[in-house]
Design a protein around this motif. Structure first.
Motif, PDB file in Angstrom:
ATOM      1  N   PHE A   1     -50.747  17.736  27.685  1.00  0.00           N
ATOM      2  CA  PHE A   1     -50.403  16.678  28.589  1.00  0.00           C
ATOM      3  C   PHE A   1     -51.520  16.547  29.528  1.00  0.00           C
ATOM      4  CE2 PHE A   1     -46.106  17.574  27.173  1.00  0.00           C
ATOM      5  CZ  PHE A   1     -45.570  16.631  27.210  1.00  0.00           C
ATOM      6  N   THR A   2     -52.380  17.668  29.743  1.00  0.00           N
ATOM      7  CA  THR A   2     -53.459  17.588  30.471  1.00  0.00           C
ATOM      8  C   THR A   2     -54.624  16.476  29.888  1.00  0.00           C
ATOM      9  OG1 THR A   2     -53.335  19.662  31.191  1.00  0.00           O
ATOM     10  CG2 THR A   2     -55.404  18.473  31.677  1.00  0.00           C
ATOM     11  N   GLN A   3     -54.775  16.753  28.426  1.00  0.00           N
ATOM     12  CA  GLN A   3     -55.481  15.885  27.866  1.00  0.00           C
ATOM     13  C   GLN A   3     -55.099  14.238  27.740  1.00  0.00           C
ATOM     14  OE1 GLN A   3     -55.458  17.886  23.970  1.00  0.00           O
ATOM     15  NE2 GLN A   3     -56.721  19.447  24.801  1.00  0.00           N
ATOM     16  N   VAL A   4     -53.857  14.095  27.654  1.00  0.00           N
ATOM     17  CA  VAL A   4     -53.341  12.856  27.720  1.00  0.00           C
ATOM     18  C   VAL A   4     -53.541  12.182  29.016  1.00  0.00           C
ATOM     19  CG1 VAL A   4     -50.840  11.571  27.859  1.00  0.00           C
ATOM     20  CG2 VAL A   4     -51.242  13.237  26.076  1.00  0.00           C
ATOM     21  N   ALA A   5     -53.192  12.755  30.205  1.00  0.00           N
ATOM     22  CA  ALA A   5     -53.605  12.210  31.430  1.00  0.00           C
ATOM     23  C   ALA A   5     -54.950  12.101  31.619  1.00  0.00           C
ATOM     24  CB  ALA A   5     -53.288  13.182  32.765  1.00  0.00           C
TER      25      ALA A   5
ATOM     26  N   TYR B   1     -58.462  10.639  23.046  1.00  0.00           N
ATOM     27  CA  TYR B   1     -58.896  12.063  23.874  1.00  0.00           C
ATOM     28  C   TYR B   1     -58.297  13.111  23.197  1.00  0.00           C
ATOM     29  CZ  TYR B   1     -60.652  14.700  27.337  1.00  0.00           C
ATOM     30  OH  TYR B   1     -61.357  15.778  28.164  1.00  0.00           O
ATOM     31  N   VAL B   2     -57.012  13.431  23.006  1.00  0.00           N
ATOM     32  CA  VAL B   2     -56.206  14.417  22.198  1.00  0.00           C
ATOM     33  C   VAL B   2     -56.991  14.463  20.909  1.00  0.00           C
ATOM     34  CG1 VAL B   2     -54.009  14.997  21.384  1.00  0.00           C
ATOM     35  CG2 VAL B   2     -54.197  14.080  23.497  1.00  0.00           C
TER      36      VAL B   2
ATOM     37  N   ILE C   1     -53.481  -3.280  30.374  1.00  0.00           N
ATOM     38  CA  ILE C   1     -54.334  -1.935  30.801  1.00  0.00           C
ATOM     39  C   ILE C   1     -53.385  -0.628  30.076  1.00  0.00           C
ATOM     40  CG2 ILE C   1     -54.989  -0.656  33.052  1.00  0.00           C
ATOM     41  CD1 ILE C   1     -55.247  -3.176  34.454  1.00  0.00           C
ATOM     42  N   PHE C   2     -52.184  -0.652  30.376  1.00  0.00           N
ATOM     43  CA  PHE C   2     -51.478   0.834  30.098  1.00  0.00           C
ATOM     44  C   PHE C   2     -51.597   0.864  28.523  1.00  0.00           C
ATOM     45  CE2 PHE C   2     -50.121   0.974  34.740  1.00  0.00           C
ATOM     46  CZ  PHE C   2     -50.247   2.226  34.792  1.00  0.00           C
ATOM     47  N   ASP C   3     -51.385  -0.337  27.804  1.00  0.00           N
ATOM     48  CA  ASP C   3     -51.473  -0.190  26.518  1.00  0.00           C
ATOM     49  C   ASP C   3     -52.860   0.462  25.957  1.00  0.00           C
ATOM     50  OD1 ASP C   3     -48.816  -1.413  26.085  1.00  0.00           O
ATOM     51  OD2 ASP C   3     -49.645  -3.163  25.459  1.00  0.00           O
ATOM     52  N   ILE C   4     -53.841   0.118  26.584  1.00  0.00           N
ATOM     53  CA  ILE C   4     -55.051   0.658  26.058  1.00  0.00           C
ATOM     54  C   ILE C   4     -55.326   1.839  26.632  1.00  0.00           C
ATOM     55  CG2 ILE C   4     -56.113  -1.704  25.783  1.00  0.00           C
ATOM     56  CD1 ILE C   4     -57.758  -1.084  28.274  1.00  0.00           C
ATOM     57  N   CYS C   5     -54.536   2.221  27.791  1.00  0.00           N
ATOM     58  CA  CYS C   5     -54.769   3.639  28.469  1.00  0.00           C
ATOM     59  C   CYS C   5     -53.854   4.732  27.564  1.00  0.00           C
ATOM     60  CB  CYS C   5     -53.878   3.840  29.827  1.00  0.00           C
ATOM     61  SG  CYS C   5     -54.893   3.265  31.375  1.00  0.00           S
ATOM     62  N   GLY C   6     -52.926   4.087  26.816  1.00  0.00           N
ATOM     63  CA  GLY C   6     -52.313   4.875  26.043  1.00  0.00           C
ATOM     64  C   GLY C   6     -53.218   5.335  24.463  1.00  0.00           C
ATOM     65  N   ALA C   7     -54.100   4.192  24.334  1.00  0.00           N
ATOM     66  CA  ALA C   7     -54.966   4.533  23.143  1.00  0.00           C
ATOM     67  C   ALA C   7     -56.107   5.408  23.593  1.00  0.00           C
ATOM     68  CB  ALA C   7     -55.705   3.148  22.927  1.00  0.00           C
TER      69      ALA C   7
ATOM     70  N   ALA D   1     -47.608  14.172  20.143  1.00  0.00           N
ATOM     71  CA  ALA D   1     -47.033  14.588  18.832  1.00  0.00           C
ATOM     72  C   ALA D   1     -48.437  15.339  18.099  1.00  0.00           C
ATOM     73  CB  ALA D   1     -46.462  13.477  17.854  1.00  0.00           C
ATOM     74  N   PHE D   2     -49.450  14.395  18.127  1.00  0.00           N
ATOM     75  CA  PHE D   2     -50.707  14.938  17.451  1.00  0.00           C
ATOM     76  C   PHE D   2     -50.914  16.413  18.150  1.00  0.00           C
ATOM     77  CE2 PHE D   2     -55.046  15.589  16.846  1.00  0.00           C
ATOM     78  CZ  PHE D   2     -55.426  14.929  15.595  1.00  0.00           C
ATOM     79  N   GLY D   3     -51.130  16.210  19.236  1.00  0.00           N
ATOM     80  CA  GLY D   3     -51.742  17.624  19.944  1.00  0.00           C
ATOM     81  C   GLY D   3     -50.474  18.840  19.622  1.00  0.00           C
TER      82      GLY D   3
END
Length: 464
Positions: A48-52, A340-341, A329-335, A35-37
């Motif tokens: 979506f590249t930045q998210v990954a 990054y975005v 792990i996946f929670d902080i990957c979301g962060a 949403a921010f992007g």
């Protein structure tokens, strides 16, 4: 629309959606990143590249340490070693208040998550108090101890991103830990003293209960604290994981008292001993960098935990630990994705321009961390986001790295209220009202945060 305004709208929406509709953090954080992007005009493919890339960068840094910490914690409980560790600490710290605080501090660091440490320790420590009121005192001490350990000591998911992001050349993890362990232990001792002052007879009465081998509950009864803590496990993805259900009782340990007889139990401490022993091996023999050293020592600790476990429990223990680690792990990957975005936009320049016109530059890291923490509640997320944002500004070269790190840590702990999941875990576990939890959990951490900032300010003033 100004990126600063978009950022705070996104952060608030993440908190509201997560709390009101109980949406998992990974979904809200990645959704917030997308949403921010889009809101700042980013190209969909680029967003979506930045998210990954953001997810991958965090997983690369913290995947092994968090998996190792969760697996170690799982084996400690499943093998009955956590009782032995608590009993060993009790030989040095006779007071149940001190025992609870330092047990939370010690277990919180390798488990990499304060809530995990709380879930492990609360069933054992609840047996050390003769009534609900004093049980609650122990629960608050476990909570504050584990929160301080994870927030201040390197390497944890809060402190590791600071070194990973800024890569300070003139600050070693050893120097950092010498300062932060001293500071955090001082805060913990202060809180233990304050708790003892509020309940001056608690220690004597609890000791009497222990010496007479009396417990608040018979072996066939379950306390309200235990019931609430176990029910909380499902909410945190810990159901059926053994974090509150011991699978094996070590010789000399009692089910009712939750403690063990005998001398020091080296087998229970083996993963921690190996972690510490691996540090000089990694530094001086293998010549590892700070980044790879963390991976090495935590992996060594996990292997040790597997080897000291019973053969029939090794596979199930690893699977259960990995299950909990995956959530964290996946929670902080979301962060990482959100951070990054954000850093790929003009947010850093926009926020610096706004804040610099209203507050001194030396307050910006603290205020930025405090705002992010207040909005979304997770110290780990706050540390990752703040570090990524501040790193893209001109602030880091102008500051002492130790002072900068302490300011971010201080901001991440100064407001731990309604968006903090630990707050509501304590609310449900203790049965206290919101006002009481605020006074006994939020206020002490606000004091610690302000004091930490004052120490950081002094370091910046005298050693910049």
């Amino acid at each position: 629309m100004n990126t600063l305004l978009i950022f705070f709208i996104i952060i608030i929406l993440i908190s509201v959606i997560g709390i009101k509709f109980r949406v998992p953090p990974f979904i809200t954080l990645v959704g917030g990143a997308v949403a921010f992007g889009f809101a700042v005009g980013g190209d969909p493919d680029a967003v979506f590249t930045q998210v990954a890339m953001g997810c991958a960068s965090v997983f690369n840094s913290l995947g092994i340490p968090i998996l190792a910490g969760s697996v170690i914690a799982k084996y400690l409980v499943e093998q009955g070693y956590i009782q032995q560790i608590v009993s060993d600490i009790r030989k040095v710290l006779k007071s149940p208040l001190s025992l609870s605080g330092f047990a939370g501090y010690i277990i919180g660091i390798p488990s990499t998550c304060p809530i995990t440490a709380f879930m492990i320790l609360s069933p054992v420590l609840s047996h050390l108090a003769p009534d609900k009121r004093r049980q609650n005192s122990l629960m608050y001490l476990v909570a504050l101890g584990s929160a301080l350990g994870v927030a201040f000591v390197y390497p944890t998911p809060v402190t590791f991103p600071l070194f990973d992001t800024f890569g300070p050349k003139h600050l070693s993890p050893l120097t950092f830990d010498m300062v932060t362990i001293t500071l955090s232990v001082f805060f913990l001792v202060l809180f233990i003293w304050w708790t003892r002052w509020r309940t001056p007879k608690a220690t004597e009465e609890m000791s009497a209960v222990q010496n007479n081998h009396e417990t608040p509950y018979t072996s066939g009864e379950t306390s309200e604290t235990d019931e609430v803590t176990k029910s909380e496990g499902a909410e945190w993805g810990l159901e059926g994981s053994g974090y509150s259900d011991q699978q094996h009782l070590q010789p000399g340990c009692e089910t009712d008292s939750g403690l063990c007889s005998g001398r020091f139990h080296p087998k229970a401490w083996a993963p921690f001993l190996v972690i510490f022993a691996a540090i000089p091996v990694g530094l001086f023999l293998l010549h590892l960098s700070h980044f790879t050293l963390v991976q090495f020592i935590m992996f060594a600790g996990m292997i040790t935990a597997v080897m000291v476990a019973l053969p029939e429990n090794r596979w199930t223990g690893f699977v259960s630990g990995a299950k909990h680690a995956g959530v964290v792990i996946f929670d902080i990957c979301g962060a990482g994705a959100l951070g990054y975005v954000i850093t790929q936009s003009t947010f850093a320049q926009d926020s610096l321009q706004v804040l610099a016109s209203h507050v001194p530059l030396i307050l910006i890291p603290f205020i930025m961390a405090a705002l992010i923490q207040t909005a979304q509640g997770s110290r780990i997320v706050t540390s990752i986001l703040t570090a990524q944002i501040i790193a893209t500004t001109g602030i880091p070269p102008m500051m002492n790295p130790l002072a900068l790190f302490l300011m971010i840590i201080a901001g991440a702990g100064v407001i731990c209220f309604v968006t903090d999941p630990y707050f509501w875990l304590l609310h449900r576990t203790t049965g206290d009202d919101v006002k009481t939890v605020f006074k006994r959990y939020t206020v002490p951490q606000a004091v610690f945060g302000i004091c930490t900032y004052m120490v950081a300010f002094a370091i910046q003033y005298f050693y910049s």
